[in-house]
Scaffold this motif. Sequence first.
Motif, PDB file in Angstrom:
ATOM      1  N   CYS A 119      -7.287 -10.971   4.320  1.00  0.00           N
ATOM      2  CA  CYS A 119      -6.617 -11.983   5.146  1.00  0.00           C
ATOM      3  C   CYS A 119      -6.939 -13.408   4.695  1.00  0.00           C
ATOM      4  CB  CYS A 119      -7.014 -11.800   6.604  1.00  0.00           C
ATOM      5  SG  CYS A 119      -6.565 -10.182   7.267  1.00  0.00           S
ATOM      6  N   HIS A 152      -4.672   1.823  10.788  1.00  0.00           N
ATOM      7  CA  HIS A 152      -3.207   1.927  10.749  1.00  0.00           C
ATOM      8  C   HIS A 152      -2.677   3.340  10.940  1.00  0.00           C
ATOM      9  CE1 HIS A 152      -2.870  -2.248   9.417  1.00  0.00           C
ATOM     10  NE2 HIS A 152      -3.829  -2.007   8.531  1.00  0.00           N
ATOM     11  N   ARG A 156       0.108   4.018  13.728  1.00  0.00           N
ATOM     12  CA  ARG A 156       1.479   3.575  13.406  1.00  0.00           C
ATOM     13  C   ARG A 156       2.024   4.260  12.169  1.00  0.00           C
ATOM     14  NH1 ARG A 156       2.218  -2.542  12.734  1.00  0.00           N
ATOM     15  NH2 ARG A 156       4.358  -1.799  12.507  1.00  0.00           N
ATOM     16  N   ALA A 209       6.495  -3.055   3.941  1.00  0.00           N
ATOM     17  CA  ALA A 209       6.688  -4.506   3.774  1.00  0.00           C
ATOM     18  C   ALA A 209       5.655  -5.322   4.541  1.00  0.00           C
ATOM     19  CB  ALA A 209       8.097  -4.889   4.219  1.00  0.00           C
ATOM     20  N   ASP A 210       5.170  -4.793   5.676  1.00  0.00           N
ATOM     21  CA  ASP A 210       4.232  -5.548   6.491  1.00  0.00           C
ATOM     22  C   ASP A 210       2.766  -5.175   6.202  1.00  0.00           C
ATOM     23  OD1 ASP A 210       4.327  -2.986   7.477  1.00  0.00           O
ATOM     24  OD2 ASP A 210       4.330  -3.571   9.593  1.00  0.00           O
ATOM     25  N   ALA A 211       2.531  -4.531   5.072  1.00  0.00           N
ATOM     26  CA  ALA A 211       1.186  -4.039   4.755  1.00  0.00           C
ATOM     27  C   ALA A 211       0.202  -5.192   4.575  1.00  0.00           C
ATOM     28  CB  ALA A 211       1.226  -3.189   3.492  1.00  0.00           C
ATOM     29  N   CYS A 212      -1.024  -4.973   5.058  1.00  0.00           N
ATOM     30  CA  CYS A 212      -2.092  -5.962   4.878  1.00  0.00           C
ATOM     31  C   CYS A 212      -2.709  -5.812   3.497  1.00  0.00           C
ATOM     32  CB  CYS A 212      -3.166  -5.776   5.953  1.00  0.00           C
ATOM     33  SG  CYS A 212      -4.083  -4.219   5.798  1.00  0.00           S
ATOM     34  N   TYR A 244      -4.325  -2.393   2.825  1.00  0.00           N
ATOM     35  CA  TYR A 244      -3.269  -1.385   2.631  1.00  0.00           C
ATOM     36  C   TYR A 244      -2.795  -1.425   1.168  1.00  0.00           C
ATOM     37  CZ  TYR A 244       0.211   1.567   5.084  1.00  0.00           C
ATOM     38  OH  TYR A 244       0.965   2.611   5.565  1.00  0.00           O
ATOM     39  N   LYS A 245      -2.469  -2.619   0.696  1.00  0.00           N
ATOM     40  CA  LYS A 245      -1.982  -2.772  -0.682  1.00  0.00           C
ATOM     41  C   LYS A 245      -3.050  -2.383  -1.691  1.00  0.00           C
ATOM     42  CE  LYS A 245       1.153  -6.540   0.625  1.00  0.00           C
ATOM     43  NZ  LYS A 245       1.425  -7.999   0.519  1.00  0.00           N
TER      44      LYS A 245
END
Length: 232
Positions: free
Chosen positions: A33, A110, A113, A193-196, A199-200
Amino acid sequence: MSPLTLQTKVSDIVTAIPQAADIFRALRIDFCCGGKIPLEEAAKKRGHDPEAVLGRITELETKLAECRDTRPGELAEPELVQYIQTKHHAFLREELPALTPYVTKLARVHGERHPELLRVQELFAALKQELLEHTEDEDRNVFPLVLKFVENPDPEASEQLKPHMTELEREHEQAGSLLKELREITGDFLPPADACGTYKLVYRRLAALEKDTFEHIHLENNVLFERMRAAV
């Protein structure tokens, strides 16, 4: 990517060199972040010498590049065995434990979800156990027999080696099946698309793990073992 400098963003470094995340994690430098800041600023925030941190990352980058530039298929058998051990086995022993907390965190944070991440965690755990046990067996039992056979390729040594090669090839198929399911369930390691950042990172490193493991299997099945079978 252009050469790394103190002004390169932390997040960009991890994108280019996923294993650099381990260095940042150990130094408590946020690459997720809070990673959109230059390395120099991020290091100073945590009280680290920016030049020293950059040096560690550059050293890692050089090490990875040297591994990619080698042509292992052209090596003689003893050197090929050493290459497999120092590149692929060492990579697995470092990367699998290092990646574990990221996979665990991803599933925990995650998984509700994205329930497929719970299966990713299961597959990774199975793959980790399979590959670590596999490499241990090779180093302790099989590769010494390979080197013994290379030194004296007689029928007795060949008969000792054959069942081990067959078993290893079966284990290679098992690892390949786990990796195939990992690729399928992650959509070719493509995060949403909304991966943090975590996640990536996990998906990039799973893709790198797949690549390294398939190179590893290729060198054993199609180069080393084929040579052993052709020698008698």
